[in-house]
Design an enzyme around this catalytic site. Sequence first.
Site, short mmCIF file in Angstrom:
data_model
loop_
_atom_site.label_atom_id
_atom_site.label_comp_id
_atom_site.label_asym_id
_atom_site.label_seq_id
_atom_site.Cartn_x
_atom_site.Cartn_y
_atom_site.Cartn_z
N ASP A 203 0.85 -1.18 0.00
CA ASP A 203 0.00 0.00 0.00
C ASP A 203 0.90 1.24 0.00
OD1 ASP A 203 -3.04 0.89 0.79
OD2 ASP A 203 -1.55 2.24 1.66
N ASN A 211 -2.94 13.14 -3.40
CA ASN A 211 -4.10 13.61 -4.16
C ASN A 211 -4.59 14.96 -3.67
OD1 ASN A 211 -4.37 11.54 -6.05
ND2 ASN A 211 -5.63 10.28 -4.69
N ASP A 220 -2.42 9.82 -10.00
CA ASP A 220 -2.44 8.76 -11.01
C ASP A 220 -1.04 8.50 -11.56
OD1 ASP A 220 -5.15 8.48 -10.70
OD2 ASP A 220 -5.69 9.58 -12.52
N GLU A 246 -4.65 2.41 -4.15
CA GLU A 246 -3.19 2.42 -4.08
C GLU A 246 -2.62 1.13 -3.53
OE1 GLU A 246 -4.72 4.52 -0.30
OE2 GLU A 246 -5.32 4.21 -2.38
#
Length: 337
Positions: A203, A211, A220, A246
């Site tokens: 992760d 973000n 992204d 993620e």
Amino acid sequence: MDASILLVGGDDFLSTLLNRIQNLIDCTVEVASNPSEAVPLIQAQQPDLIILQANQPGGLELCRELKEQAKLAWIYCILLDTPFQRIEPSWMAYVWELESRTEALEGGADAYLCFPKQAEAGKDSDPDVLAKQDRLLRSQIAAGLRSVKNHRELMRTNDILSAIALSDPLTELNNRRALDWELPRQIQNARNRSEALSLVMLDVDYFKRINDTYGHPVGDRALQLVSGRLRHNLRFRDTLFRYGGEEFVIILSNTDQNEALLVARRLCRLISNQPFNIEDGLDLNITISAGTATLLERDDARGMSLLRKADKNLLQAKSSGRNRVVGEVDTNSEVDG
């Protein structure tokens, strides 16, 4: 018209038909003297079309066997009858041909043709009749090749759609659906071979912060770069999946608990040691946390319990400080810088 055709029949049948076929269409022709001889040729070469002598023992059985095999059922089978009978039309001849055609189609053939032998009927060959036979034969072969072409195009489309369905469009990795298919298969293989199997669940740490700070396009791009670095630093036997968001999962075949920890630690270091160049003027330091799990006898065949163990260890790695690996042997191992 390019095609690969297999002719199956006796010497007279093959010699006569071989010349006719080659004069009618552009094709590659192989021959077999009987259905038993044809079987290895079919399996090895998978011809587009097979033309079998109808009155040869085993011909219809070969058609039936092909249609029962999913990988070969698309091969187009034509049963060609060359009876010794009179050319003049008669009710009995019509009934005989009707019954023969029905038996052929019910038995697995895709088409049935009847070309009576004229010479044996007490007369010379009629050029007009031969021309009509050739036209029918060419048309039937063309129809068969259209069917084969349509099948192959359909299979190609299905392969493309399957690849799309099993691929993550952002990272171009295998997706979760692919994992749901692949993990049970690898578990079965591992148990059949008495080999170890492990998982790593990864992760990206503080991904929401990326973000929120830079926007989703940057997030992204970060995922693309992380997945690329992971993919290019795995062993050939490892399989990487984007599990969602993620999170990533790696299936480690023939890998025990200790080896799984070593792989996960190495990947964590590879991610954290070098910043990711997102765009000009923007380099991000990214770390990942990982949990490992190894297949045990009590784990289910689908791999759900194995995934839960890896996920539990991943959560522990994140709650205990991130940028670390938690597994079933070394329960709390921080990654060295």
